[in-house]
Design a protein around this motif. Structure first.
Motif, PDB file in Angstrom:
ATOM      1  N   PRO A 182       2.745   3.602  11.877  1.00  9.85           N
ATOM      2  CA  PRO A 182       1.991   2.497  11.273  1.00  9.85           C
ATOM      3  C   PRO A 182       1.675   1.402  12.291  1.00  9.85           C
ATOM      4  O   PRO A 182       2.420   1.182  13.254  1.00  9.85           O
ATOM      5  CB  PRO A 182       2.928   1.978  10.174  1.00  9.85           C
ATOM      6  CG  PRO A 182       3.912   3.082   9.938  1.00  9.85           C
ATOM      7  CD  PRO A 182       4.064   3.794  11.241  1.00  9.85           C
ATOM      8  N   VAL A 183       0.571   0.724  12.039  1.00 10.11           N
ATOM      9  CA  VAL A 183       0.182  -0.398  12.901  1.00 10.11           C
ATOM     10  C   VAL A 183       0.976  -1.630  12.470  1.00 10.11           C
ATOM     11  O   VAL A 183       0.974  -1.994  11.291  1.00 10.11           O
ATOM     12  CB  VAL A 183      -1.320  -0.693  12.767  1.00 10.11           C
ATOM     13  CG1 VAL A 183      -1.717  -1.872  13.656  1.00 10.11           C
ATOM     14  CG2 VAL A 183      -2.140   0.544  13.114  1.00 10.11           C
ATOM     15  N   GLU A 208     -11.287   4.051  12.675  1.00  7.46           N
ATOM     16  CA  GLU A 208     -11.101   3.361  11.401  1.00  7.46           C
ATOM     17  C   GLU A 208      -9.659   2.876  11.291  1.00  7.46           C
ATOM     18  O   GLU A 208      -8.755   3.456  11.885  1.00  7.46           O
ATOM     19  CB  GLU A 208     -11.389   4.293  10.213  1.00  7.46           C
ATOM     20  CG  GLU A 208     -12.781   4.870  10.167  1.00  7.46           C
ATOM     21  CD  GLU A 208     -12.946   5.890   9.053  1.00  7.46           C
ATOM     22  OE1 GLU A 208     -14.089   6.134   8.645  1.00  7.46           O
ATOM     23  OE2 GLU A 208     -11.911   6.440   8.586  1.00  7.46           O
ATOM     24  N   LEU A 209      -9.480   1.832  10.476  1.00 13.60           N
ATOM     25  CA  LEU A 209      -8.144   1.429  10.056  1.00 13.60           C
ATOM     26  C   LEU A 209      -7.975   1.917   8.627  1.00 13.60           C
ATOM     27  O   LEU A 209      -8.703   1.488   7.723  1.00 13.60           O
ATOM     28  CB  LEU A 209      -7.976  -0.090  10.130  1.00 13.60           C
ATOM     29  CG  LEU A 209      -7.363  -0.668  11.405  1.00 13.60           C
ATOM     30  CD1 LEU A 209      -7.282  -2.180  11.311  1.00 13.60           C
ATOM     31  CD2 LEU A 209      -5.990  -0.080  11.675  1.00 13.60           C
ATOM     32  N   CYS A 210      -7.061   2.818   8.421  1.00 12.80           N
ATOM     33  CA  CYS A 210      -6.841   3.411   7.106  1.00 12.80           C
ATOM     34  C   CYS A 210      -5.638   2.738   6.456  1.00 12.80           C
ATOM     35  O   CYS A 210      -4.549   2.701   7.029  1.00 12.80           O
ATOM     36  CB  CYS A 210      -6.602   4.914   7.243  1.00 12.80           C
ATOM     37  SG  CYS A 210      -6.230   5.755   5.710  1.00 12.80           S
ATOM     38  N   THR A 211      -5.842   2.199   5.252  1.00 14.55           N
ATOM     39  CA  THR A 211      -4.775   1.509   4.536  1.00 14.55           C
ATOM     40  C   THR A 211      -4.262   2.390   3.405  1.00 14.55           C
ATOM     41  O   THR A 211      -5.041   2.955   2.646  1.00 14.55           O
ATOM     42  CB  THR A 211      -5.283   0.176   3.960  1.00 14.55           C
ATOM     43  OG1 THR A 211      -5.793  -0.631   5.029  1.00 14.55           O
ATOM     44  CG2 THR A 211      -4.170  -0.576   3.252  1.00 14.55           C
ATOM     45  N   THR A 212      -2.948   2.494   3.302  1.00 16.03           N
ATOM     46  CA  THR A 212      -2.343   3.326   2.263  1.00 16.03           C
ATOM     47  C   THR A 212      -1.010   2.708   1.848  1.00 16.03           C
ATOM     48  O   THR A 212      -0.574   1.699   2.400  1.00 16.03           O
ATOM     49  CB  THR A 212      -2.140   4.761   2.776  1.00 16.03           C
ATOM     50  OG1 THR A 212      -1.648   5.582   1.715  1.00 16.03           O
ATOM     51  CG2 THR A 212      -1.164   4.795   3.935  1.00 16.03           C
ATOM     52  N   GLU A 213      -0.361   3.333   0.857  1.00 16.67           N
ATOM     53  CA  GLU A 213       0.953   2.893   0.414  1.00 16.67           C
ATOM     54  C   GLU A 213       1.975   3.988   0.684  1.00 16.67           C
ATOM     55  O   GLU A 213       1.706   5.170   0.453  1.00 16.67           O
ATOM     56  CB  GLU A 213       0.947   2.550  -1.084  1.00 16.67           C
ATOM     57  CG  GLU A 213       0.211   1.272  -1.421  1.00 16.67           C
ATOM     58  CD  GLU A 213       0.391   0.869  -2.872  1.00 16.67           C
ATOM     59  OE1 GLU A 213       1.089   1.616  -3.611  1.00 16.67           O
ATOM     60  OE2 GLU A 213      -0.143  -0.175  -3.276  1.00 16.67           O
TER      61      GLU A 213
END
Length: 272
Positions: A182-183, A208-213
């Motif tokens: 993770p970033v 891309e910056l991919c956002t998730t949980e």
């Protein structure tokens, strides 16, 4: 980029069976749609005897031509819509699984041929129910260049996760390459700025910056590279198209990662 061989989930086998195109059953038709030329002539004689319908034979002749045209066109495509000059025309593919035979449609078969036939890796492709989508996940190791002009040297090695997705209806193959860590929140701004600066120079695909949980419900951000290619309209060379997408994608993602490492904080994160 050197690719690490992932362990096989299960032993499978492919099966290619020649499938003849379905034949249209022609039933005995009424005089409005003559089945043969001989029948058509008889109908014309009867209609000519009735003055009130003297113009109908011309309309019937046009309808007959239209039926022939549609039949000729339908015979040039198979069950997947592939045309007669396509490299996979008329073939049916299936693979054996614990649940029995699963249909392997053309784009998925192309990915399977590249992964198993050319690279020699075990079959790890997951095919959805209905066989309209498929996914392949694997890992690779990225190493920097050995010249003094790059930020990453050949000693700077990091792991990359890859996902290749197949959409049979669109005949679209998509590649997603991830940095698997993770970033950090403190680097989101710097990484976003680096993406804005690098993407215009990336001739193929994009960052891309991919956002998730995650499993704990916490929000995480991942850096990924995305590229895609359509196989629709490619009559020969579908396997080469996938190979080119992965090869070019790996090259441009590597160049982008190296460019980001001008920022020492990003370099430290990538190599952590």
């Amino acid at each position: 980029m050197a690719t690490k061989k992932s362990p096989a989930k299960k032993k499978v086998a492919t099966k290619a069976v020649k499938k003849a195109p379905a034949k249209k059953v022609v039933k005995k038709v009424a005089t409005k749609k003559p089945a043969t030329q001989k029948t058509a002539k008889k109908v014309v004689k009867k209609v000519a005897a009735k003055k009130s319908v003297a113009k109908k034979p011309a309309a019937k002749k046009v309808a007959k031509k239209a039926v022939k045209k549609v039949a000729a066109k339908s015979s040039k495509v198979d069950q997947y819509g592939l045309e007669k000059d396509d490299e996979f025309y008329g073939l049916y593919f299936a693979k054996s699984t614990s649940k029995g035979l699963v249909e392997v449609k053309p784009c998925t078969f192309t990915l399977m041929y590249w992964w198993k036939g050319l690279l020699g890796y075990p079959d790890m492709i997951e095919i959805s129910k209905g066989s309209n989508t498929a996914m392949l996940q694997f890992e690779s190791t990225f190493g920097g260049g050995d010249s003094g002009e790059t930020e990453l040297t050949e000693q700077d090695v990091l792991d990359i996760d890859h996902i290749i997705e197949v959409d049979e209806q669109e005949m679209l193959i998509s590649l997603y390459s991830y940095v698997p860590i993770p970033v950090p929140d403190k680097l989101i701004g710097a990484l976003g700025l680096a993406i804005l600066n690098i993407n215009p120079e990336t001739r193929y695909g994009s960052l891309e910056l991919c956002t998730t949980e995650n499993e704990e419900g916490q929000t995480e951000h991942f850096l990924r590279y995305r590229a895609a290619t359509y196989l629709r309209g490619i009559k020969s060379g579908k396997v080469e198209a996938i190979e080119s997408m992965v090869t070019n994608g790996s090259e441009f993602f590597g160049l982008a990662l190296d460019a980001m490492c001008v920022n020492k904080s990003i370099k430290k994160w990538l190599l952590s």
